[in-house]
Scaffold this active site. Structure first.
Site, PDB file in Angstrom:
ATOM      1  N   LYS A   1       0.840  -1.203   0.000  1.00 53.34           N
ATOM      2  CA  LYS A   1       0.000   0.000   0.000  1.00 53.34           C
ATOM      3  C   LYS A   1       0.881   1.262   0.000  1.00 53.34           C
ATOM      4  O   LYS A   1       0.630   2.210  -0.737  1.00 53.34           O
ATOM      5  CB  LYS A   1      -0.955  -0.021   1.205  1.00 53.34           C
ATOM      6  CG  LYS A   1      -2.016  -1.111   1.084  1.00 53.34           C
ATOM      7  CD  LYS A   1      -2.814  -1.327   2.366  1.00 53.34           C
ATOM      8  CE  LYS A   1      -3.734  -2.541   2.204  1.00 53.34           C
ATOM      9  NZ  LYS A   1      -4.540  -2.818   3.409  1.00 53.34           N
TER      10      LYS A   1
ATOM     11  N   GLN B   1      -4.468  -1.779   9.741  1.00 57.18           N
ATOM     12  CA  GLN B   1      -4.384  -3.113   9.147  1.00 57.18           C
ATOM     13  C   GLN B   1      -4.921  -4.159  10.128  1.00 57.18           C
ATOM     14  O   GLN B   1      -4.549  -4.184  11.299  1.00 57.18           O
ATOM     15  CB  GLN B   1      -2.927  -3.418   8.758  1.00 57.18           C
ATOM     16  CG  GLN B   1      -2.763  -4.661   7.891  1.00 57.18           C
ATOM     17  CD  GLN B   1      -3.437  -4.559   6.523  1.00 57.18           C
ATOM     18  OE1 GLN B   1      -3.531  -3.483   5.953  1.00 57.18           O
ATOM     19  NE2 GLN B   1      -3.916  -5.671   5.997  1.00 57.18           N
TER      20      GLN B   1
ATOM     21  N   ASP C   1     -10.940   2.422   4.116  1.00 57.37           N
ATOM     22  CA  ASP C   1     -11.174   0.977   4.098  1.00 57.37           C
ATOM     23  C   ASP C   1     -12.671   0.672   4.070  1.00 57.37           C
ATOM     24  O   ASP C   1     -13.060  -0.476   3.831  1.00 57.37           O
ATOM     25  CB  ASP C   1     -10.558   0.327   5.357  1.00 57.37           C
ATOM     26  CG  ASP C   1      -9.258  -0.397   5.067  1.00 57.37           C
ATOM     27  OD1 ASP C   1      -9.063  -0.815   3.910  1.00 57.37           O
ATOM     28  OD2 ASP C   1      -8.453  -0.543   6.000  1.00 57.37           O
TER      29      ASP C   1
HETATM   30  N1  GUN Z   1      -6.836  -7.213   6.453  1.00 57.44           N
HETATM   31  C1  GUN Z   1      -7.180  -7.977   5.377  1.00 57.44           C
HETATM   32  N2  GUN Z   1      -7.652  -7.193   4.398  1.00 57.44           N
HETATM   33  C2  GUN Z   1      -7.604  -5.920   4.836  1.00 57.44           C
HETATM   34  C3  GUN Z   1      -7.950  -4.673   4.259  1.00 57.44           C
HETATM   35  O1  GUN Z   1      -8.426  -4.552   3.116  1.00 57.44           O
HETATM   36  N3  GUN Z   1      -7.739  -3.576   5.051  1.00 57.44           N
HETATM   37  C4  GUN Z   1      -7.240  -3.679   6.307  1.00 57.44           C
HETATM   38  N4  GUN Z   1      -7.091  -2.545   7.003  1.00 57.44           N
HETATM   39  N5  GUN Z   1      -6.916  -4.825   6.875  1.00 57.44           N
HETATM   40  C5  GUN Z   1      -7.091  -5.937   6.134  1.00 57.44           C
END
Ligand code: GUN
Length: 296
Positions: A51, A95, A118
Site C-alpha cells: 500500500k 491493518q 477501508d
Molecule cells: N486485512 C485484510 N484485508 C484488509 C484490508 O483490506 N484492510 C485492512 N485494514 N486490513 C485488512
C-alpha cells in the site's frame, strides 16, 4: 478461458490518478494515506508495504505508524484521534487483524468516517447498503472495477459468493445484487453451514471465492463457462521458493481455469485490484475533504 488481469487493470487505474495529480500546481497539497500496523504479522507487513509502495508510485504522501504487539487499546485510539485531526492526512487504515486484547470494532469505529478509506466504519457499511455516497471497502470495490473493466455481464446472472466476512463476502454480495452495473445479479451467499455447497457452486454464472482456504474450489464445483473470481491470498509452505512459502488462492487454478470463460489469477488478480481501489478511495477522500463535497 480468458484472464481477468488485475495487475494490468490496477496499473491503468493508478496511472490515471498519477496523471491527474501531475497536472496540479506544485503548491497543491497531495493526498496522504496513513497506515497503522500493529505487531509483525507477516501477511499484514506485506500488504501494508504494498500500500505504501503504491502511494509512492502515484504521488500520494504516506505515513506508516507502527506499534508493538503489546500496544494498549488506549494508545492505539489516541493515535487514530491524532490522525483524524491531522489536516495533512486524508485517508486512514488500520491493518487487520489486531492482537486479541484490542477490540477491533472499537478501533474501526474510531476512524473518522470521512477518512475511512477501508470502508469498515458502520456508517460507511450502512451507506453502502443504502447506495449513498461513502467508502466501499477496497476488495469488493476492486472486484467490481475488474468486472466493469472487462464488461462482464452481471445482470440476471447467478452470483455465488463463498464466505460471509465483513471485509469481502457480505459487502460484495450487496454490491452484486444492487440495481447497478456491475450488479443486478441473483446472489447466493454461502458459508460454513451451507448444505450441498457444490450443488450451488455448479449453478454459478459468477463464482466469487473468499474463504481463505487454499485451492478449496475444484473443477467439479464449477460450471462450464463460469466467471471465477479468486479472492484467496494464503501463504502456504513451499521449500522450493526462496521465501519458504508461496501465495495460494482459494481456487485450484490449473484444473478450474480450462472450464471458465474468465478467471482471476493469484497473484495478479484481486490482490492488485484491492490496492488500486484503496488508492482510488484515498483520492476520493482527498477530493471530498479539500472541496468539502460529500456527494462525490
Ligand atoms: N486485512 C485484510 N484485508 C484488509 C484490508 O483490506 N484492510 C485492512 N485494514 N486490513 C485488512
Amino acid at each position: 478461458m480468458n484472464i481477468l488481469d488485475g495487475k494490468a487493470t490496477a496499473g491503468k487505474i493508478k496511472q490515471r490518478i498519477a496523471a491527474d495529480l501531475a497536472s496540479l500546481p506544485e503548491a497543491v497539497q497531495r493526498p496522504q494515506l496513513a497506515a497503522v500496523l500493529v505487531g509483525h504479522n507477516g501477511a499484514s507487513e506485506t500488504y501494508v508495504a504494498a500500500k505504501v509502495k503504491a502511494c509512492n508510485e502515484i504521488g500520494f504522501g504516506s505515513k506508516l505508524i507502527r506499534f508493538a504487539d503489546n500496544v494498549s487499546e488506549n494508545e492505539l485510539l489516541a493515535c487514530i484521534q491524532q490522525l483524524n485531526e491531522d489536516n495533512s492526512v486524508h485517508g486512514i487504515i488500520v491493518q487487520l487483524p489486531l492482537p486479541q486484547h484490542i477490540d477491533e470494532q472499537k478501533v474501526t469505529m474510531a476512524v473518522k468516517v470521512e477518512k475511512d478509506v477501508d470502508g469498515f466504519h458502520p456508517e460507511n457499511l450502512g451507506r453502502l447498503m443504502l447506495q449513498l455516497p461513502g467508502f466501499v471497502s477496497a476488495t469488493p470495490k476492486g472486484i467490481l472495477m475488474l468486472l466493469e473493466e472487462y464488461k462482464i455481464e452481471t445482470s440476471g446472472k447467478h452470483c455465488v459468493v463463498l464466505g460471509r466476512s465483513n471485509i469481502v463476502g457480505t459487502p460484495v454480495s450487496l454490491l452484486m445484487s444492487r440495481n447497478a452495473f456491475p450488479g443486478n445479479s441473483t446472489v447466493s451467499l454461502c458459508h460454513s453451514k451451507t448444505k450441498d455447497l457444490a450443488l450451488l457452486t455448479k449453478q454459478a454464472d459468477i463464482l466469487i471465492a473468499a474463504l481463505g482456504r487454499p485451492q478449496f474450489v475444484t473443477a467439479e464445483m464449477v460450471k462450464q463457462g463460469a466467471v471465477v473470481i479468486d479472492v484467496g491470498i494464503t501463504r502456504v509452505a513451499d521449500t522450493t521458493t526462496p521465501k519458504g512459502y508461496r501465495i495460494a488462492g482459494d481456487v485450484d487454478f490449473e484444473k478450474v481455469a480450462p472450464k471458465t470463460s474468465w478467471i482471476t489469477p493469484v497473484p495478479g488478480g484481486v490482490g492488485a485490484m484491492t490496492i488500486a481501489a484503496l488508492m482510488q478511495n484515498t483520492y476520493l477522500a482527498w477530493q471530498r475533504i479539500t472541496s468539502s463535497d460529500a456527494t462525490r
